[in-house]
Design an enzyme around this catalytic site. Structure first.
Site, PDB file in Angstrom:
ATOM      1  N   LYS A   1       0.836  -1.195   0.000  1.00 26.13           N
ATOM      2  CA  LYS A   1       0.000   0.000   0.000  1.00 26.13           C
ATOM      3  C   LYS A   1       0.882   1.261   0.000  1.00 26.13           C
ATOM      4  O   LYS A   1       0.586   2.237  -0.675  1.00 26.13           O
ATOM      5  CB  LYS A   1      -0.943  -0.010   1.226  1.00 26.13           C
ATOM      6  CG  LYS A   1      -2.039  -1.063   1.092  1.00 26.13           C
ATOM      7  CD  LYS A   1      -2.811  -1.333   2.374  1.00 26.13           C
ATOM      8  CE  LYS A   1      -3.760  -2.505   2.163  1.00 26.13           C
ATOM      9  NZ  LYS A   1      -4.474  -2.933   3.367  1.00 26.13           N
TER      10      LYS A   1
ATOM     11  N   GLN B   1      -5.643  -1.596   9.608  1.00 29.06           N
ATOM     12  CA  GLN B   1      -5.262  -2.875   9.007  1.00 29.06           C
ATOM     13  C   GLN B   1      -5.872  -4.024   9.810  1.00 29.06           C
ATOM     14  O   GLN B   1      -5.669  -4.142  11.012  1.00 29.06           O
ATOM     15  CB  GLN B   1      -3.721  -2.978   8.960  1.00 29.06           C
ATOM     16  CG  GLN B   1      -3.207  -4.198   8.252  1.00 29.06           C
ATOM     17  CD  GLN B   1      -3.566  -4.244   6.766  1.00 29.06           C
ATOM     18  OE1 GLN B   1      -3.435  -3.253   6.052  1.00 29.06           O
ATOM     19  NE2 GLN B   1      -4.041  -5.387   6.304  1.00 29.06           N
TER      20      GLN B   1
ATOM     21  N   ASP C   1     -11.681   2.157   3.300  1.00 33.98           N
ATOM     22  CA  ASP C   1     -12.011   0.756   3.004  1.00 33.98           C
ATOM     23  C   ASP C   1     -13.517   0.543   2.822  1.00 33.98           C
ATOM     24  O   ASP C   1     -13.938  -0.543   2.435  1.00 33.98           O
ATOM     25  CB  ASP C   1     -11.526  -0.151   4.148  1.00 33.98           C
ATOM     26  CG  ASP C   1     -10.111  -0.667   3.917  1.00 33.98           C
ATOM     27  OD1 ASP C   1      -9.743  -0.834   2.740  1.00 33.98           O
ATOM     28  OD2 ASP C   1      -9.407  -0.916   4.899  1.00 33.98           O
TER      29      ASP C   1
END
Ligand code: NAP
Length: 282
Positions: free
Chosen positions: A52, A96, A119
């Site tokens: 990322k 995460q 997300d």
């Protein structure tokens, strides 16, 4: 043999599209920023974060990594998210997953402002999908649909089977496919006859993390098979699909690695760009 659906070109096109949005922002003096919260030292999470960061560096997106020991309190993480929600230079926040087992993951995810929820895991952004509003959508679910659409596949009227029911993949993906007119079946560990469902699918998507869960006897001739699973087998990264036994039955099949992984990363930078545009459009 079916076509091996490598995502490199589709992912690169999405990078270009994101860069166009980012250039527009840069011309206004805006530099988008992504904050990533990492708890503990799960090796798979470390690898995903590295990828990322590389993607953000490539598009000059500020990448702020906040690392915490796995003994950190949940309260500290909630406070950190609260600060990031109010931080002007950060447009996008990512926690995460997975978090350590003692954490209340839904509570943590829903502390992120929906306007910085890169997300798409907040109840707000997941809920919008039920209204057929695709604002900020899970990167993996979005990546799967983008890759499917790149093949020219007609989703409307198809039978789609998803093996996964998490908020990361299966739930948002089921909505995206429903929104496009597919008849969707969702399978999980309590599904009694998995093959019965997978064999009926024109579009079969799996994201479990169990090597060889899906073999050739479970796939309809000419089906599109998308493998988002990631596992390690004999030191190699593999998916859920027994590639050798499925490749001659499917019309398209994604490899692992090189299939959904790059799409997830490309959709992440796209979501950062989209959120930054939203922040600066007022
Ligand atoms: P997760 O929450 O653990 O989801 C696993 C899913 O598989 C659950 O729905 C689970 O059902 C189901 N499952 C487990 N055993 C099964 C079985 N024997 N038969 C049918 N279904 C079964 O994890 P996740 O975050 O969604 O990720 C799932 C997989 O996708 C992992 O391999 C992960 O590495 C991969 N992934 C890949 C990407 C990418 O970019 N390629 C992105 C995200 C995730 P139950 O809840 O009933 O157990």
């Amino acid at each position: 043999m079916g076509t091996v659906l490598i995502s490199k070109k589709t992912a690169a096109n999405l990078f270009k599209e994101s860069n166009t949005l980012l250039e527009e922002l840069r011309s206004k003096g805006v530099k988008p920023g992504l904050a990533v919260i990492l708890v503990g030292n799960n090796p798979a999470s470390e690898l995903y974060i590295k990828k990322k960061k590389i993607a953000c560096d490539e598009l000059s997106i500020t990448f702020e990594l906040l690392r915490f020991d796995e003994k950190v309190s949940q309260e500290k993480i909630l406070q950190t998210i609260d600060k990031l929600n109010n931080k002007e230079t950060i447009n996008a926040i990512l926690v995460q997953l997975p978090l350590p087992k003692n954490f209340d993951t839904p509570k943590i995810l829903n502390t992120i402002s929906p306007l910085k929820d890169v997300d798409g895991f907040t109840a707000f952004n997941l809920g919008l999908l039920n209204y057929e509003k695709e604002e900020i959508v899970s990167c993996t679910a979005q990546g799967i649909v983008r890759l499917l659409e790149s093949t020219g596949t007609v989703i409307e009227g198809s039978n789609a089977c998803i093996v996964n029911h998490s908020i990361v993949v299966g739930r948002p993906l089921s909505q995206l496919l429903l929104n496009r007119g597919a008849t969707v079946t969702i399978c999980h560990s309590k599904t009694t006859d998995l093959a019965m469902h997978t064999k009926n699918a024109d579009i079969l998507i799996t994201a479990v993390g169990k090597p060889k869960l899906i073999n050739g006897t479970m796939v309809k001739s000419g089906a599109i098979v998308i493998d988002a699973g990631i596992a390690k087998e004999n030191g190699k990264t593999v998916g859920d699909v027994d590639f050798e036994s499925v490749k001659d039955i499917a019309s398209y099949i994604t490899p692992v690695p090189g299939g959904i992984g790059p799409m997830t990363i490309a959709c992440l930078v796209f979501n950062v760009a989209k959120l930054a545009m939203l922040h600066n459009s007022a």
